[in-house]
Design an enzyme around this catalytic site. Sequence first.
Site, PDB file in Angstrom:
ATOM      1  N   GLN A 227       0.933  -1.197   0.069  1.00 42.00           N
ATOM      2  CA  GLN A 227       0.253   0.072  -0.227  1.00 42.00           C
ATOM      3  C   GLN A 227       0.916   1.080   0.005  1.00 42.00           C
ATOM      4  OE1 GLN A 227      -3.207   0.478  -0.247  1.00 42.00           O
ATOM      5  NE2 GLN A 227      -4.303  -1.427   0.112  1.00 42.00           N
ATOM      6  N   GLU A 274      -0.871 -16.598  -2.982  1.00 45.37           N
ATOM      7  CA  GLU A 274      -0.610 -15.471  -3.819  1.00 45.37           C
ATOM      8  C   GLU A 274       0.141 -16.026  -5.183  1.00 45.37           C
ATOM      9  OE1 GLU A 274       0.608 -12.320  -5.599  1.00 45.37           O
ATOM     10  OE2 GLU A 274      -0.391 -12.218  -3.613  1.00 45.37           O
ATOM     11  N   ASN A 301      -1.813 -19.379  -8.749  1.00 42.02           N
ATOM     12  CA  ASN A 301      -2.827 -18.688  -9.187  1.00 42.02           C
ATOM     13  C   ASN A 301      -3.914 -18.851  -8.298  1.00 42.02           C
ATOM     14  OD1 ASN A 301      -5.606 -18.585 -10.982  1.00 42.02           O
ATOM     15  ND2 ASN A 301      -4.153 -16.994 -11.753  1.00 42.02           N
ATOM     16  N   ASP A 346      -7.932  -9.685  -0.741  1.00 46.36           N
ATOM     17  CA  ASP A 346      -7.494  -8.253  -1.142  1.00 46.36           C
ATOM     18  C   ASP A 346      -7.138  -8.486  -2.641  1.00 46.36           C
ATOM     19  OD1 ASP A 346      -6.813  -5.855  -1.106  1.00 46.36           O
ATOM     20  OD2 ASP A 346      -5.222  -6.100   0.258  1.00 46.36           O
ATOM     21  N   CYS A 373     -10.344  -1.807  -3.618  1.00 40.55           N
ATOM     22  CA  CYS A 373      -9.649  -0.654  -3.971  1.00 40.55           C
ATOM     23  C   CYS A 373     -10.424  -0.250  -5.014  1.00 40.55           C
ATOM     24  CB  CYS A 373      -8.263  -0.733  -4.284  1.00 40.55           C
ATOM     25  SG  CYS A 373      -7.678  -1.762  -5.760  1.00 40.55           S
TER      26      CYS A 373
END
Length: 423
Positions: A227, A274, A301, A346, A373
């Site tokens: 971030q 991840e 993936n 996320d 986001c």
Amino acid sequence: MEVTVERILPGGLGLAHAEGRTVMVALAAPGDRLRVRIDRVKGKVSFASIVEIIEPSPKRIEPPCPYFGRCGGCDFQQLSYQAQLGAKVEIIRDCLRRLGGIENVPDFPITPAPNAWHYRSRAQWQYDAVRQHLGYFESGSRRVCDVADCAVLTPKTQQTLESLRQQMRDGDLPDQARDFRAVVGENDEVSIAPPIGSPTERDDEVRDLARTIRGETYQLNAESFFQANTDLLPDLIDAALLEASGETAIELYCGVGLFTLPLARRFKYVIGVEGDTAAASYARANLASAGLSNAEVANRNVSDWLEDNALEWLDENIECGDSSPLSEQRRQVAALQNRLDFLLLDPPRTGAESRVINGILNLKPRRIAYVSCDPATLARDLKKLIAGGYNLDSIAAFDMFPQTHHVETVVHLTSTQPTLGSS
């Protein structure tokens, strides 16, 4: 054409109606009376730019950045900070209603940034070696806006930009480079990708550095996602986890482990997933440095991992014959089918693929935390999760990106399905 802007839409454009048309106006403020020029038409929607501000909105201020309107980075500088926050709340509400099909969106807070300026500790700058420009893409184009001073960068990030610009002037930047990424860590250490050293001593590797958030230390570098606004990260982590604790948790798109470490302190067993190999390696290293042996990271993936089935993946690991405490925890998890306590995701701005949402619904977690986001893709995915048997419990917004229309949202959901063993 003369228009009056009614409100700000997702994507940051102002909505107006005139001469039987729906008009989207760039860089507008709600309440502006404007003379605009139609730049393009798509179906029944006209996209316009401001020619003259006939009567400014009370929410309009003078943008302080000399690149405003040309640089494509900050599109909310024309709004007072309170107006920015209000617009972001309405953007989230609009997406949840219109795209998510949620008729009664509950009230929710938005946490303002402690610093509305000079907050970005991570940045990406575009490089045009022919024109000798270094900065950001111009609005609506792939031309590079040459930026000497960026008002949303932290002092050290700005200093890094200035250093790169000096190297550009000296002819020391590689012509083949198309962009440079930089992140600032503890003690103002800087990692740059591609790596740039002095003219006499060039670095061959991207430098690693550390960031400490809420007592947890994360190793990363400029090639890793992290971030950009670290001021709000403690609040974001608290909102994503709330009071969550229990036996098992899964985190999708775990990156370098921002949420994985605090999850591992609350749950007996945690799996992070991840797709990026470097980020997964950092996540494993960060867990090891923290002494957290009850969590592991799958470098897969996310869609593929879920489609293969998380519990089958656990079974495959159990068969290795490992008698370690972690292997025993895996056995316990495999015995708890359909009893996953908590799942956090996320995803990138594009949201979760349909295969990811289907995989989550197959896992049947008791609780879900979705960190997003992009309100539009969040709303799209929430619609599927709610249809799949989840209730929307809470919403919280965080202004991680002041001076832009972007906003971070954290949503919690609870399963409406009875768990195994319940009556």
